[in-house]
Scaffold this active site. Structure first.
Site, PDB file in Angstrom:
ATOM      1  N   GLU A  80      13.890  19.327  -0.928  1.00  0.00           N
ATOM      2  CA  GLU A  80      14.673  20.267  -1.733  1.00  0.00           C
ATOM      3  C   GLU A  80      15.256  21.426  -0.946  1.00  0.00           C
ATOM      4  O   GLU A  80      16.050  22.203  -1.481  1.00  0.00           O
ATOM      5  CB  GLU A  80      13.820  20.805  -2.884  1.00  0.00           C
ATOM      6  CG  GLU A  80      13.513  19.755  -3.934  1.00  0.00           C
ATOM      7  CD  GLU A  80      12.935  20.351  -5.210  1.00  0.00           C
ATOM      8  OE1 GLU A  80      13.405  19.963  -6.286  1.00  0.00           O
ATOM      9  OE2 GLU A  80      12.029  21.196  -5.112  1.00  0.00           O
ATOM     10  N   GLU A 111      -3.111   6.382   7.382  1.00  0.00           N
ATOM     11  CA  GLU A 111      -3.500   7.733   7.786  1.00  0.00           C
ATOM     12  C   GLU A 111      -4.348   7.733   9.050  1.00  0.00           C
ATOM     13  O   GLU A 111      -4.566   8.787   9.657  1.00  0.00           O
ATOM     14  CB  GLU A 111      -4.234   8.456   6.659  1.00  0.00           C
ATOM     15  CG  GLU A 111      -5.601   7.940   6.329  1.00  0.00           C
ATOM     16  CD  GLU A 111      -6.264   8.788   5.248  1.00  0.00           C
ATOM     17  OE1 GLU A 111      -7.447   9.096   5.427  1.00  0.00           O
ATOM     18  OE2 GLU A 111      -5.616   9.141   4.241  1.00  0.00           O
TER      19      GLU A 111
END
Length: 301
Positions: A80, A111
């Site tokens: 954003e 991960e």
């Protein structure tokens, strides 16, 4: 010793045997509690935001690194920054364990995979800031990203929900979020991630304010690339320049929907080149440019 994020929540015993309304209330309240812990780290958020802004001023990069639920929170913040605050796409990088999912699956084993990070961070320098997020504070992928970036001189903002963890030890700015055990043990997409999301939203917004991209609570560096945002841009210019809609729209057309330039031009005091000079002089800070413009205009009168 069991980490906080893996412990059982004291009020979760018999959870699955309760009424839905009672369960829902507990889930909502646990996330509200998680949100409240962010108030305990306000000084750290300010330091982190300064690091981020410094990297933008230096034309460096803001790099986010995380895995799992933490990665989803960082991704939401990073994606954003362009539309909301006009941060250039090349200035923000996202390193997500396993890459950004193209389907509805996010494998957990990624991960632990760190081999790709050496190449991904090869060009990191002291101009950059890396935001490393891990609820456990010990995720191998996130730890390795922070370690590599630190060795190259980048500043590290470390965010974790467990104390005394390796990730926090690597941070130049370490943010410990004292969230409670999850109602669903280990499901850090709930409380821990809620707190992480607030932290990242707050720091990136503070960064944007420091860069001069927010004026009186308005997004003056937004990218007006759809009808809604073009209307918002016009409304912002109308408010700042105190002009009617047609004057705001004309100024935006002249500037290619640049709200800062249009706000300086709309009042009819300066042209495009002078508006650019004013903004350049104030390093993109609209308030400073408006103050300089007002002083010049008053002096001339």
């Amino acid at each position: 010793m069991v980490s906080i994020t893996e412990k059982l929540h004291a009020n979760a015993i018999g959870l699955d045997a309760r009424e839905p309304l009672e369960i829902a209330a507990l889930l909502v309240e646990s996330q509200a509690d998680a949100a409240r812990v962010v108030a305990d780290v306000l000084p750290e958020l300010c330091v982190g935001a300064e690091y981020m802004a410094a990297s933008m001023h230096a034309r460096g990069s803001l790099i986010y690194a995380a895995a799992g639920s933490s990665a989803l929170m960082m991704l939401a913040d990073a994606l954003e920054l362009g539309g909301t605050f006009g941060i250039e796409p090349g200035a923000v990088r996202v390193l997500m364990a396993g890459g950004i999912p193209s389907n509805f699956q996010m494998p957990g084993d990624t991960e632990d995979e760190t081999a790709s990070l050496k190449d991904a961070l090869a060009d990191v320098s002291a101009r950059d800031t890396l935001v490393a997020v891990s609820a456990s504070g010990s995720t191998p992928y996130t730890l390795e990203a922070a370690r590599i970036a630190k060795e190259k001189g980048a500043r590290i903002i470390a965010i974790a929900n467990n104390p005394d963890t390796p990730l926090l030890a690597l941070g130049d700015c370490s943010i410990l979020l004292h969230t409670a055990p999850e109602v669903v043990s280990g499901s850090t997409r709930m409380g821990a991630a809620t707190a992480q999301k607030i932290v990242m939203n707050t720091m990136s917004t503070l960064m944007a304010i420091r860069l001069g991209h927010v004026h009186d609570g308005m997004m003056v560096n937004l990218k007006a690339d759809n009808h809604k945002l073009k209307k918002r841009a016009s409304q912002i210019v109308q408010i700042i320049a105190d002009v009617p809609e047609n004057a705001a729209d004309e100024a935006l057309l002249l500037t290619g929907d640049n709200v800062k330039l249009a706000s300086l031009i709309a009042g009819g005091r300066v042209g495009l080149e002078e508006a650019r000079r004013l903004l350049d002089t104030e390093k993109g800070n609209l308030r400073g440019a408006l103050t300089r413009l007002a002083s010049t205009y008053q002096f001339q009168e």
